[in-house]
Design a protein around this motif. Structure first.
Motif, PDB file in Angstrom:
ATOM      1  N   LYS A 140      14.230  31.563  15.920  1.00 55.66           N
ATOM      2  CA  LYS A 140      14.554  31.325  17.139  1.00 55.66           C
ATOM      3  C   LYS A 140      16.112  30.623  17.124  1.00 55.66           C
ATOM      4  O   LYS A 140      15.937  29.572  17.447  1.00 55.66           O
ATOM      5  CB  LYS A 140      14.187  31.658  18.492  1.00 55.66           C
ATOM      6  N   ASP A 141      17.307  31.492  16.973  1.00 51.32           N
ATOM      7  CA  ASP A 141      18.649  30.383  17.500  1.00 51.32           C
ATOM      8  C   ASP A 141      18.213  29.104  16.517  1.00 51.32           C
ATOM      9  O   ASP A 141      19.423  28.036  17.420  1.00 51.32           O
ATOM     10  CB  ASP A 141      18.492  30.109  19.070  1.00 51.32           C
ATOM     11  N   GLY A 142      18.384  29.313  15.528  1.00 51.86           N
ATOM     12  CA  GLY A 142      18.878  27.767  15.100  1.00 51.86           C
ATOM     13  C   GLY A 142      17.812  26.849  14.621  1.00 51.86           C
ATOM     14  O   GLY A 142      17.614  26.457  14.070  1.00 51.86           O
ATOM     15  N   LYS A 143      16.341  27.183  15.449  1.00 50.67           N
ATOM     16  CA  LYS A 143      15.123  26.790  15.983  1.00 50.67           C
ATOM     17  C   LYS A 143      13.600  27.002  14.853  1.00 50.67           C
ATOM     18  O   LYS A 143      13.868  28.836  14.917  1.00 50.67           O
ATOM     19  CB  LYS A 143      14.794  26.265  17.090  1.00 50.67           C
ATOM     20  N   GLU A 144      13.250  26.502  14.480  1.00 47.30           N
ATOM     21  CA  GLU A 144      11.997  26.664  13.152  1.00 47.30           C
ATOM     22  C   GLU A 144      10.676  26.244  13.870  1.00 47.30           C
ATOM     23  O   GLU A 144      10.524  24.891  14.444  1.00 47.30           O
ATOM     24  CB  GLU A 144      12.502  26.415  11.628  1.00 47.30           C
ATOM     25  N   ALA A 145       9.436  27.225  14.081  1.00 45.77           N
ATOM     26  CA  ALA A 145       8.205  26.104  14.482  1.00 45.77           C
ATOM     27  C   ALA A 145       6.965  27.243  13.778  1.00 45.77           C
ATOM     28  O   ALA A 145       7.355  28.558  13.201  1.00 45.77           O
ATOM     29  CB  ALA A 145       7.922  26.641  15.252  1.00 45.77           C
ATOM     30  N   VAL A 146       6.320  26.354  13.019  1.00 44.16           N
ATOM     31  CA  VAL A 146       5.098  26.710  12.452  1.00 44.16           C
ATOM     32  C   VAL A 146       3.818  27.677  13.318  1.00 44.16           C
ATOM     33  O   VAL A 146       3.651  26.264  13.680  1.00 44.16           O
ATOM     34  CB  VAL A 146       4.314  26.441  10.613  1.00 44.16           C
ATOM     35  N   ALA A 147       3.543  28.412  13.021  1.00 40.38           N
ATOM     36  CA  ALA A 147       2.310  29.010  14.618  1.00 40.38           C
ATOM     37  C   ALA A 147       0.959  29.403  13.080  1.00 40.38           C
ATOM     38  O   ALA A 147       0.838  30.573  12.538  1.00 40.38           O
ATOM     39  CB  ALA A 147       3.170  29.907  15.211  1.00 40.38           C
ATOM     40  N   PRO A 148       0.311  28.606  12.938  1.00 43.33           N
ATOM     41  CA  PRO A 148      -0.508  28.950  11.635  1.00 43.33           C
ATOM     42  C   PRO A 148      -1.677  29.421  12.604  1.00 43.33           C
ATOM     43  O   PRO A 148      -2.093  29.413  13.641  1.00 43.33           O
ATOM     44  CB  PRO A 148      -1.460  27.649  11.250  1.00 43.33           C
ATOM     45  N   PHE A 149      -3.040  30.017  11.324  1.00 42.21           N
ATOM     46  CA  PHE A 149      -3.726  30.781  12.447  1.00 42.21           C
ATOM     47  C   PHE A 149      -4.731  29.391  12.890  1.00 42.21           C
ATOM     48  O   PHE A 149      -5.082  28.756  11.945  1.00 42.21           O
ATOM     49  CB  PHE A 149      -4.645  32.006  11.191  1.00 42.21           C
ATOM     50  N   PRO A 150      -5.784  29.655  13.504  1.00 43.12           N
ATOM     51  CA  PRO A 150      -6.427  28.291  13.740  1.00 43.12           C
ATOM     52  C   PRO A 150      -7.503  28.153  12.975  1.00 43.12           C
ATOM     53  O   PRO A 150      -8.488  29.524  12.590  1.00 43.12           O
ATOM     54  CB  PRO A 150      -7.217  28.664  14.772  1.00 43.12           C
ATOM     55  N   VAL A 151      -7.955  27.255  11.780  1.00 45.71           N
ATOM     56  CA  VAL A 151      -8.576  26.906  11.432  1.00 45.71           C
ATOM     57  C   VAL A 151     -10.320  26.785  11.593  1.00 45.71           C
ATOM     58  O   VAL A 151     -11.290  27.379  10.967  1.00 45.71           O
ATOM     59  CB  VAL A 151      -8.697  25.408  10.143  1.00 45.71           C
ATOM     60  N   GLU A 157     -13.070  32.915   6.555  1.00 43.15           N
ATOM     61  CA  GLU A 157     -11.167  31.566   6.164  1.00 43.15           C
ATOM     62  C   GLU A 157     -10.630  32.564   6.974  1.00 43.15           C
ATOM     63  O   GLU A 157     -10.166  33.811   6.599  1.00 43.15           O
ATOM     64  CB  GLU A 157     -11.400  31.831   4.324  1.00 43.15           C
ATOM     65  N   PRO A 158      -9.839  31.637   7.473  1.00 46.53           N
ATOM     66  CA  PRO A 158      -8.743  32.531   8.765  1.00 46.53           C
ATOM     67  C   PRO A 158      -7.509  32.522   7.709  1.00 46.53           C
ATOM     68  O   PRO A 158      -6.862  31.498   8.296  1.00 46.53           O
ATOM     69  CB  PRO A 158      -8.656  31.353   9.527  1.00 46.53           C
ATOM     70  N   SER A 159      -6.914  33.129   7.148  1.00 48.11           N
ATOM     71  CA  SER A 159      -6.112  33.887   6.300  1.00 48.11           C
ATOM     72  C   SER A 159      -5.515  35.301   6.410  1.00 48.11           C
ATOM     73  O   SER A 159      -6.683  35.803   6.027  1.00 48.11           O
ATOM     74  CB  SER A 159      -5.575  33.174   5.174  1.00 48.11           C
ATOM     75  N   ALA A 160      -4.599  35.316   6.070  1.00 39.01           N
ATOM     76  CA  ALA A 160      -3.676  36.634   5.883  1.00 39.01           C
ATOM     77  C   ALA A 160      -3.520  37.025   4.345  1.00 39.01           C
ATOM     78  O   ALA A 160      -3.560  35.937   3.726  1.00 39.01           O
ATOM     79  CB  ALA A 160      -3.097  36.898   6.572  1.00 39.01           C
ATOM     80  N   ARG A 161      -3.949  38.028   3.833  1.00 38.63           N
ATOM     81  CA  ARG A 161      -3.183  38.796   2.854  1.00 38.63           C
ATOM     82  C   ARG A 161      -2.086  39.982   2.661  1.00 38.63           C
ATOM     83  O   ARG A 161      -2.144  40.795   3.419  1.00 38.63           O
ATOM     84  CB  ARG A 161      -3.978  39.613   2.198  1.00 38.63           C
ATOM     85  N   SER A 162      -1.130  39.264   2.316  1.00 37.23           N
ATOM     86  CA  SER A 162       0.125  40.131   1.691  1.00 37.23           C
ATOM     87  C   SER A 162       0.247  41.103   0.827  1.00 37.23           C
ATOM     88  O   SER A 162      -0.361  40.059  -0.267  1.00 37.23           O
ATOM     89  CB  SER A 162       1.127  39.543   1.958  1.00 37.23           C
ATOM     90  N   PHE A 163       0.140  42.306   0.791  1.00 35.03           N
ATOM     91  CA  PHE A 163       0.377  42.979  -1.026  1.00 35.03           C
ATOM     92  C   PHE A 163       1.488  44.640  -1.129  1.00 35.03           C
ATOM     93  O   PHE A 163       1.340  44.532   0.624  1.00 35.03           O
ATOM     94  CB  PHE A 163      -1.194  42.723  -1.798  1.00 35.03           C
TER      95      PHE A 163
END
Length: 432
Positions: free
Chosen positions: A37-48, A56-62
């Motif tokens: 947003k507005d030139g800023k960046e942040a990573v929001a991980p799924f809670p381990v 296992e807290p991960s998604a899949r894309s396909f």
């Protein structure tokens, strides 16, 4: 064009014994969101570390089509399943009881299939739903997407969510060589694809807002003439048909804004509940018994599905850009909350990932976002104008939350008739 299955969806798939359907389709692992947003960046991980989530807290894309084919192959490999391909024309009804379907097979011949229980699952464009209930879907916006081929993101493990204007943009890896690029367009300003307005809109409006590290891949699909697809983002509350011998599932039954990519997860959860409830029945031909099961299913699913529906519809409204100071403050508040780390990030990502789809958790985090956004608006001191914008923001939050809660049924969502019985039924219905 692309499917993003949240961690909660993968858990449901595993409980159904279908987790191997994600194998051999070049599915990509996703561990969280990268938010811009507005030139800023942040990573929001799924809670381990999540005590309520034993997977296992991960998604899949396909590629969606590859996954569907795997499901069909898995189903047809069972000895008690016969896979018949055709186009359903209508439901067969006798005295208020659905007896089966009339369909046209691959050879073009019209024939009938009779069964004691018919499952209608023909998607958001369902032709059969209207003959079962008067539920109408509301079109909220349109999602435009294309695939950039032969490329790979720098951070393929994240779904990249850009808080652009007029609304959000998403970029994520759906195979080892394909990247899905998509964005939302509001109905009142929809550019034509046929005369090239859409390509111009993408290059002049969307591309400049895409972060530089993603921009080349986004442009690649446009420059190579990737096929542009458009689908309506719809909202529709679930309602049961009064007719017997039939159950409706999936987008034909219930829809929420696809911004949180939870349609598949809700469907798999519904199947888990229904499977457990139907298993004790010795005869599916007993229409009254099946109707009792379907009514129980509707009550048991409500807290989870209503939480996801409310989250999807509310989250999508926040993602829309605006020149209104109160609306933009709420949008900024969501970005700050999601990217702040600690309990805020883990709590929101657990909700978005379907790892903790509980009504009270949803209400808590939405209230916390509202309060923190108001605090930001009022700082450094509460002038009359800032107080006015804060009141507007509070009204916006209520407008986002209350109608959705009302549509889902507040009492069923928040106060099941017997909380202990609900918990026991849900745990039994979704157990391995």
């Amino acid at each position: 064009m692309g499917e993003f299955m949240q961690p909660g969806g993968r858990l449901m798939l595993s409980k159904l014994g279908l987790e191997d359907c994600l194998e051999d389709i070049d599915a990509q692992k996703a561990t969280g969101f990268a938010v811009y947003k507005d030139g800023k960046e942040a990573v929001a991980p799924f809670p381990v570390e999540n005590n309520n989530f034993s997977y296992e807290p991960s998604a899949r894309s396909f590629h969606n089509g590859r996954f569907v084919q795997q499901l069909r192959r898995k189903a047809s490999s069972l000895p008690n399943v016969r896979l018949e391909e055709g186009t359903v024309k209508s439901l067969i009804e006798e005295k208020g009881v659905i007896k089966g379907v009339t369909y046209k097979n691959k050879e073009g011949e019209e024939t009938r299939a009779l069964a004691p229980l018919t499952v209608v699952c023909d998607g958001c464009y369902s032709n059969l739903r209207r003959s079962l209930n008067d539920n109408n879907a509301e079109i909220l916006s349109y999602l435009v997407g294309f695939i950039s081929k032969n490329c790979r993101l720098e951070e393929p493990e994240n779904l990249h969510l850009i808080l652009s204007k007029p609304s959000f943009t998403m970029v994520y890896q759906i195979s080892s060589t394909d990247v899905r690029c998509g964005f939302e367009v509001l109905p009142e300003n929809f550019p034509s694809i046929a005369n090239g307005e859409m390509s111009t809109f993408m290059k002049n409006t969307i591309v400049p807002q895409v972060p530089p590290k993603l921009r080349k891949i986004f442009l690649k699909g446009i420059d190579e003439g990737a096929q542009i697809k458009v689908v309506p983002a719809k909202r529709m509350s679930a309602s049961l048909s009064k007719k017997k011998g039939v159950i409706v599932l999936g987008d034909a039954f219930n829809m929420r804004h696809p911004a949180i990519a939870s349609g598949m997860m809700v469907l798999l959860s519904d199947i888990l509940i229904l499977r457990r409830l139907l298993q004790p029945l010795s005869n599916l031909g007993d229409a009254n018994k099946v109707s009792e099961v379907i009514n129980s299913f509707y009550s048991i699913r409500k807290p989870m599905s209503a939480t996801v529906n409310t989250l999807g519809n509310a989250f999508s409204q926040v993602l829309i850009g605006s020149t209104d100071e109160a609306k933009e403050a709420m949008r900024q508040g969501v970005y700050d909350y999601l990217c702040s780390g600690g309990f805020r990030t883990s709590g929101m990502m657990a909700l978005l990932g379907g790892m903790n789809p509980r009504p009270l958790s949803l209400i808590y985090h939405l209230c916390a976002i509202t309060i923190s956004s108001i605090g930001h608006l009022l700082s450094p001191f509460p002038s009359p104008l800032r107080i006015w914008h804060s009141l507007k923001l509070f009204g916006l939050a209520l407008k986002m939350l209350v109608p959705n809660l009302k549509a889902e049924g507040v009492s069923q969502m928040l106060f099941p008739a017997n909380a202990a019985a609900y918990h026991k039924s849900y745990m039994a219905a979704t157990a391995l």
